[in-house]
Design an enzyme around this catalytic site. Sequence first.
Site, PDB file in Angstrom:
ATOM      1  N   CYS A  84      34.746  35.656  25.038  1.00 60.10           N
ATOM      2  CA  CYS A  84      35.380  36.066  26.291  1.00 60.10           C
ATOM      3  C   CYS A  84      34.740  37.304  26.903  1.00 60.10           C
ATOM      4  O   CYS A  84      35.140  37.744  27.976  1.00 60.10           O
ATOM      5  CB  CYS A  84      36.858  36.278  26.057  1.00 60.10           C
ATOM      6  SG  CYS A  84      37.593  34.820  25.298  1.00 60.10           S
ATOM      7  N   HIS A 125      40.599  43.802  30.920  1.00 64.76           N
ATOM      8  CA  HIS A 125      40.507  42.450  30.369  1.00 64.76           C
ATOM      9  C   HIS A 125      41.897  41.810  30.418  1.00 64.76           C
ATOM     10  O   HIS A 125      42.043  40.685  30.864  1.00 64.76           O
ATOM     11  CB  HIS A 125      39.976  42.525  28.935  1.00 64.76           C
ATOM     12  CG  HIS A 125      39.578  41.216  28.353  1.00 64.76           C
ATOM     13  ND1 HIS A 125      38.681  40.378  28.964  1.00 64.76           N
ATOM     14  CD2 HIS A 125      39.959  40.590  27.195  1.00 64.76           C
ATOM     15  CE1 HIS A 125      38.512  39.289  28.209  1.00 64.76           C
ATOM     16  NE2 HIS A 125      39.283  39.397  27.140  1.00 64.76           N
ATOM     17  N   HIS A 175      42.726  33.010  32.144  1.00 60.83           N
ATOM     18  CA  HIS A 175      41.603  33.525  31.358  1.00 60.83           C
ATOM     19  C   HIS A 175      40.487  32.483  31.348  1.00 60.83           C
ATOM     20  O   HIS A 175      40.600  31.440  30.715  1.00 60.83           O
ATOM     21  CB  HIS A 175      42.060  33.843  29.940  1.00 60.83           C
ATOM     22  CG  HIS A 175      41.044  34.580  29.126  1.00 60.83           C
ATOM     23  ND1 HIS A 175      39.767  34.881  29.597  1.00 60.83           N
ATOM     24  CD2 HIS A 175      41.104  35.102  27.876  1.00 60.83           C
ATOM     25  CE1 HIS A 175      39.112  35.535  28.657  1.00 60.83           C
ATOM     26  NE2 HIS A 175      39.894  35.679  27.606  1.00 60.83           N
TER      27      HIS A 175
END
Lengths: 403, 397
Positions: free
Chosen positions: B149, B284, B318
């Site tokens: 990620c 994030h 996400h």
Amino acid sequence: MSTRVVVTGMGVVTSTGAGVEELWRGLLEPVPEDPVTGARLFDEYNPKDFFPSRQMAKRDTRLTHFALIASDEALSMSPGFTAESSGRRGVLFSATNPEQPLLESMIDRFNRTGDLHPLSTAMVMANAAAANIAIHHKWTGLSSATGAACASGNMAVHFGQMMIRSGRYDAVLCGGGEAPDTAITLPVLQELGIISPSGSARPFDSRRDGTVMSEGAAVLLLESYEHAIGRGAEILAEVLGTAATSDAYHIVAPEPTGSESARCLSEALADAGVSPHEVKAVFAHGTATEANDRSEALALHAAFGGKPSIPVLSLKGRTGHTWGASGTINCIAAIKAFQYEMLPPTTGFGTYDPEIPALNVSADQKTWEPGITIANCSGFGGHNACVVLCPFPTQIDLTPEAS
Amino acid sequence: MKKRVAVTGVGVVASCGIGVEEFWNGLFNESAPLPIRRVPDTFNPRPLFAKKWEMRRLDRVSLFAVSAADEALVMAGAPQTPAEDKAVVIGCSAGGAGTAARAYEEFGTKPDDECNPLLVPMNMPNAPAAQIGMRWDAQGPTRSVGTACASGATAIGDAFRMIRDGYISSAVAGGAEAGLEPVLINGFVNAGALTLDGRSRPFDQDRDGFAISEGAGVLLLEEWEAAKARGANILAELLAVAETSDAHHITAPDPTGRGAIRCVEMALEDANLAPTDVSHVNAHGTSTSLNDATEAKVINTVFGADVPVTSIKGVTGHALSAAGGIEAVAAVLTLSHQVIPPTLGTSSLDPSLPSIDLVTGTPRTLDGGVIASTSFAFGGHNACVLIAPADNGSELA
């Protein structure tokens, strides 16, 4: 003058076994009697031999296992790293199709039970092997999967050299691997027409009919010269220069004139500060496909300004094509050749293809005076990556006045 | 001599909008509660290809990537850089997961000679970078980076250093992911990472995981003097990118936040900035319990409690490897508009977290200064990108 980069460790797993000595032994052996049908694997591999922890042996994938075995070997050659400055150490490790076997088994299990292991998605990602190496050795700088298909191994060496030259890193484990033995991979590659129907990879040979799929992992421990000397590490070789270029031509086929592969060779030599006539051997990509060997021969002619007078060899007749590992395997074999003062044979080679520009293919093993050596590789997507290695102590004058 | 790095184009494909304008507007609209947020069906890459069969040689992840790259290049006015001075670095961790899953599911149901011969080149994680490189004629280094990620941010870091250190003069860099396959989604569900009710609520006391998403976000980076010489419209300056690894666990962040704190501090040090020079953190903020707890600690430790923080994942979900790229695009747009989008989806900031100034409800005016965009990934990969306004008056030492 930029930071000098040296090799202080290396590790490898191939179909001939685990360990650099096993690789070297295998390279000098004749190819197994029965030609394999398109795939040559590490059949004797048993995770329990390497991972006493049952959880690790069962949980992690074949690619991650190979990556851990290779990086453990590299670090065992060069012990003495402490927890201090772990942030100045990085890990670069990639593959072409990183976790395809796990993806297939996840699909099977999901279709059967509708349920998966909680860690499976993290383990199926391209970065899993690099992350596991970093976790295992507690190296806390960048860890990443630097992907360039079958050029991944040397792309990692190129990238790692850049990291060390930046002054931010003392040491980087660089390499690549592949574990492509899945239900589907060999059939699709056969359909793509790159797998040898005869089961023999014959690099640069007039009878070559494709490559042999294989597996493995290979890792170089790169370190700045000052850091290696400072901690008293044994230096195995010096990375004089590297380069990476792209064909920007086709997702599978190499650019047919080899122009960007040639530029990669030339840029790596320029980066190394050496001219083509100083090179003593080329460990070629030599996949034994029609297209690769032709464009690589053209590229070598372009970079050397005609037919290179030095030996050119390919290991793929013996190792098969280990994809992401293959560039780094070339580097490791070159360093073993420095140590043994001997070039391994180009297994499978018999008669040079008269349709492609001539090379002095080194067919048989032979004694050799070690010197500057090129490790070459290219990959699907048109990625080229080239590494120029030199025995240590370096024989050429690298003082600033000389360059 | 280190070179300065200009951002002269951005491109994005996200669940909340395709293209920069739709994406930016989308950031201000609450998303429906969906645990899986796909790029809308209005995504149509067909005009990018002369022939339909050409398009069929690309997995969805590469189609996202080339679409975003085309937008960035058009915005930048198609700079005429020599081919060998152009690089492409695209973060991607799941590769062509859709192509791989379809090929495997069909395997055995048809004769072998009807299987997809392009499985490997469509599935390899470097395919998005290679496909952009072929369209843009980039003959410098092209590669993927995989840090799960954090991949998009790590890719921007790789390209940034290649330009700063003089290897190349321009690059397309960012992230792409198209991993919304049932098998991968189920893996995230079993890891406890996915929201059960479809509400992504970064830093909220009721957060229960992220909505999973897909897309691509890229920056066009150019060496500063070359960009100025050609009269490019410079959108922002990339000041620094730093990466570290926790080396702790394959899924859980190091709860002390050590590796992540060191990452943000290294980026600041690299840019020669003090924490007070940073006026906004694009976090994030995945809305998992562990990420947000660690990240609040990181932000509070490095920047204190007063810097405005936002996470766009309440809207975008996400997008895994694409997230760092998409969020870097959001950071550049935040600078252009001087507006910080709010953290939608979040109604009550978790009081148990170290104190942070989370922008919720309504947008806030950006008060100049530098934006930090953070990424923290499965595998313990951390990355921090520092982006400044184009007219930041910085004089490089």
